[in-house]
Design a protein around this motif. Structure first.
Motif, PDB file in Angstrom:
ATOM      1  N   GLN A 152      -0.454   7.232   6.928  1.00  0.00           N
ATOM      2  CA  GLN A 152      -1.632   8.057   6.666  1.00  0.00           C
ATOM      3  C   GLN A 152      -1.290   9.538   6.714  1.00  0.00           C
ATOM      4  O   GLN A 152      -0.323   9.959   7.340  1.00  0.00           O
ATOM      5  N   ALA A 164       0.828  -1.213   0.000  1.00  0.00           N
ATOM      6  CA  ALA A 164       0.000   0.000   0.000  1.00  0.00           C
ATOM      7  C   ALA A 164       0.857   1.255   0.000  1.00  0.00           C
ATOM      8  O   ALA A 164       0.502   2.261  -0.612  1.00  0.00           O
ATOM      9  N   TYR A 165       1.959   1.216   0.728  1.00  0.00           N
ATOM     10  CA  TYR A 165       2.832   2.386   0.832  1.00  0.00           C
ATOM     11  C   TYR A 165       4.296   1.914   0.897  1.00  0.00           C
ATOM     12  O   TYR A 165       4.602   0.879   1.491  1.00  0.00           O
ATOM     13  N   ALA A 192      -6.170   4.248  -1.092  1.00  0.00           N
ATOM     14  CA  ALA A 192      -4.807   4.752  -0.969  1.00  0.00           C
ATOM     15  C   ALA A 192      -4.086   4.197  -2.188  1.00  0.00           C
ATOM     16  O   ALA A 192      -3.751   3.013  -2.225  1.00  0.00           O
ATOM     17  N   LEU A 230       6.962   4.791  -5.305  1.00  0.00           N
ATOM     18  CA  LEU A 230       6.464   5.551  -4.163  1.00  0.00           C
ATOM     19  C   LEU A 230       5.013   5.965  -4.374  1.00  0.00           C
ATOM     20  O   LEU A 230       4.236   6.045  -3.425  1.00  0.00           O
ATOM     21  N   SER A 231       4.666   6.239  -5.624  1.00  0.00           N
ATOM     22  CA  SER A 231       3.273   6.590  -5.912  1.00  0.00           C
ATOM     23  C   SER A 231       2.476   5.381  -6.399  1.00  0.00           C
ATOM     24  O   SER A 231       1.249   5.396  -6.359  1.00  0.00           O
ATOM     25  N   GLN A 232       3.162   4.330  -6.847  1.00  0.00           N
ATOM     26  CA  GLN A 232       2.482   3.115  -7.303  1.00  0.00           C
ATOM     27  C   GLN A 232       3.129   1.888  -6.674  1.00  0.00           C
ATOM     28  O   GLN A 232       3.817   1.113  -7.351  1.00  0.00           O
ATOM     29  N   PRO A 233       2.933   1.693  -5.378  1.00  0.00           N
ATOM     30  CA  PRO A 233       3.618   0.573  -4.691  1.00  0.00           C
ATOM     31  C   PRO A 233       3.275  -0.800  -5.258  1.00  0.00           C
ATOM     32  O   PRO A 233       4.101  -1.716  -5.175  1.00  0.00           O
ATOM     33  N   ASP A 258       3.590   9.810  -1.351  1.00  0.00           N
ATOM     34  CA  ASP A 258       3.268  10.053  -2.755  1.00  0.00           C
ATOM     35  C   ASP A 258       2.019   9.298  -3.198  1.00  0.00           C
ATOM     36  O   ASP A 258       1.548   9.483  -4.319  1.00  0.00           O
ATOM     37  N   VAL A 259       1.541   8.414  -2.324  1.00  0.00           N
ATOM     38  CA  VAL A 259       0.346   7.643  -2.680  1.00  0.00           C
ATOM     39  C   VAL A 259      -0.881   8.498  -2.393  1.00  0.00           C
ATOM     40  O   VAL A 259      -1.111   8.884  -1.255  1.00  0.00           O
ATOM     41  N   ASP A 291      -4.606   9.743  -1.573  1.00  0.00           N
ATOM     42  CA  ASP A 291      -5.869   9.302  -0.970  1.00  0.00           C
ATOM     43  C   ASP A 291      -7.004   9.812  -1.840  1.00  0.00           C
ATOM     44  O   ASP A 291      -7.070  11.009  -2.149  1.00  0.00           O
ATOM     45  N   LYS A 299      -8.701   1.364   1.249  1.00  0.00           N
ATOM     46  CA  LYS A 299      -8.539   1.574   2.696  1.00  0.00           C
ATOM     47  C   LYS A 299      -9.818   1.197   3.427  1.00  0.00           C
ATOM     48  O   LYS A 299      -9.775   0.648   4.517  1.00  0.00           O
TER      49      LYS A 299
END
Lengths: 148, 368
Positions: free
Chosen positions: B52, A48-49, B278, A93-96, B254-255, B257, B283
């Motif tokens: 978050q 997710a991150y 996310a 980082l933006s597309q894990p 950078d992800v 929401d 989420k």
């Protein structure tokens, strides 16, 4: 009972046994590209991150080079080699989930200028030892699932 | 029998509470004793998950106006409200030699809580990524964090009681506005030890039960102890360097929401779906409509989809498995699947438009 699990584990790179990271040495530059292997991703689930240390950060084998939150756990990402981060894959980082979909290609994490690659490589598993390691890992996962 | 340390604290600040847990996790591999810490926060603290965005999860203006602390946990998952009636549980043990994978680790660690709940007649089960549930309703949130040194931190927040109205004031929901209906919806997704046991359990009673539950689960003796001076200094340093800093509490990723919604007409009435993403991970999903004869089944589906990949095939498979497991629910699984996918796609479209609050939800966050 034998397992139905199969994992793609390319033989052209080294693997950290504990943290399930792969390390691939570029013959020309000597840099080590690092990613998460398929067995590790099976345990983590969808990412997710991801956060990664900035470039020019020095890392020590086993020390943190980032953090990730996946479907099943939050964990630090332990550097498989000692050296300096010289590049990082900002796309993940933006597309894990790119790490999940292409773990050995576009889902790489960082490139490290190694300080002691030969010594670190000795601590990693590679070549003829890979099949035995993967078999043992699959057996461990099967046993765990059987117990739960 | 091995001996572990037992720490008890009450009314801690958010920064102190979190710094203690991380410090203990970082030292347990180097020889600090495995420690079970059972503590409460001062009223009240909003704790967001590791990645978050505080502005997206918490009504920061409300917290500032009412003196509530906001901080970021090292563990993942969603935002929670902590105070005198929510027991914080932190178990720190060496991770090396712990061969279990994440889900098995979580189940193993949560067993102590399951035993504690059982002692007052509550049957709880581990479900999804990080929830302990009773009949589909959350009674504890769980998290596991692996320190770079190999130390493992198991975090839990156990709901002895919960002021849902306050929680709705502090934590943002996909519903945007806070009405009695929304509070009722949140209430139907959570439960507490007092509500289920019918007893006015106090925190010390619960603490003793949790302590006993972990001692039996791990076959260890829990010996009351204190932090030593060296640990105290490390905790203070970590607070100042990390947990008491704006850069930690208000960091962003950078992800993106995003939120999306969809409304479909079914044979049972109108069905409203809200999806919070996310990136490409769900989420949260919230279902509302005219059909709620089976609240537990709906809560069950929401739980199954929490921290779920937002892929169409995966959503379809999960809803299908849910439908098979809940034959008493009269909702049309196909219509439900279509609506969830539509809401997820609406959220993705909001991302493409660089409008993280597209559709209808939490418009005030644009000013946060």
């Amino acid at each position: 009972m034998s397992s139905d699990r199969t994992f793609e584990v390319p033989h052209d790179r080294h693997y950290d046994r504990e943290h399930h990271l792969w390390a691939s040495c570029d013959a020309d530059s000597g840099r080590i590209r690092v990613g998460i292997d398929a067995i590790g991703l099976e345990s983590l689930g969808e990412l997710a991150y991801v956060s990664l240390q900035e470039t020019n950060t020095q890392v020590v084998r086993g020390g943190a080079m980032g953090t990730l939150e996946a479907a099943k756990m939050t964990t630090t990402i332990a550097a498989p080699v000692t050296g300096t981060i010289v590049a990082r894959n900002d796309e993940i980082l933006s597309q894990p989930t790119l790490v999940n979909s292409d773990p050995y290609g576009g889902g790489w994490l960082v490139e490290i200028e190694p300080a002691m690659w030969e010594a670190d490589a000795d601590e990693l598993v590679s070549g003829d030892d890979l099949d035995e390691w993967v078999t043992a890992e699959v057996a461990r996962m099967d046993a765990e699932d059987h117990a739960s | 029998m091995k001996a572990w340390r037992l720490l008890r604290e009450d009314g801690v600040s958010a920064g102190h509470g979190l710094a203690v847990d991380e410090t203990l996790a970082s030292r347990v591999v180097q020889g600090a004793p495995p420690t079970l810490r059972l503590y409460t926060y001062r009223p009240h603290s909003a704790l967001i998950g590791r990645f978050q965005d505080a502005a997206n999860e918490v009504h920061l203006a409300y917290c500032a106006a009412h003196g509530l602390e906001v901080n970021r946990r090292p563990t993942g998952g969603g935002a929670i409200l902590m105070g005198p009636d929510q027991l914080g549980v932190a178990l720190t043990v060496p991770g090396r030699g712990t061969e279990l994978r994440p889900r098995a680790l979580m189940e193993r660690f949560s067993d102590g809580l399951v035993r504690a709940l059982s002692s007052v007649g509550i049957v709880a089960t581990f479900r999804g990524k990080n929830d302990l549930e009773v009949g589909g309703r959350k009674i504890a949130g769980l998290g596991v964090y692996r320190d770079p040194s190999g130390g493992l931190l198991f975090h839990a927040s156990l709901l002895i009681d919960l002021d849902v109205a306050l929680m709705a004031q502090v934590l943002k929901t996909p519903f945007g506005t806070i009405t009695d209906a929304e509070i009722a919806t949140v209430s139907s997704r959570t439960t507490t030890m007092r509500a289920l046991s019918g007893r006015d359990l106090d925190v010390d009673d619960v603490r003793n039960r949790v302590s006993e539950g972990f001692a039996r689960s791990f076959d260890v003796a829990l010996e009351p102890g204190e932090l030593d001076a060296d640990e105290g200094a490390a905790i203070t340093a970590l607070r100042h360097a990390k947990y008491d800093t704006e850069s930690w509490v208000h960091q962003t990723t950078d992800v993106p929401d995003t939120n999306g919604s969809a409304t479909v007409a079914t044979d049972n009435g109108q069905l409203d779906i809200h999806v919070a993403l996310a990136g490409r991970t769900i989420k949260a999903v919230h279902l509302r409509g005219d059909f709620f004869e089976t609240e537990s089944a709906v809560a069950d589906l929401e739980g199954r989809l929490r921290w779920h990949a937002a892929r169409t095939d995966g959503i379809r498979a999960t809803v299908s498995r849910w439908a098979e497991a809940t034959p008493e629910c009269s909702l049309d699984a196909d219509a439900l699947t279509r609506a969830i996918i539509a809401a997820a796609e609406a959220a993705s479209a909001a991302e493409a438009e660089r409008d993280p609050y597209g559709c209808f939800v939490t418009p005030e966050a644009n000013h946060g």
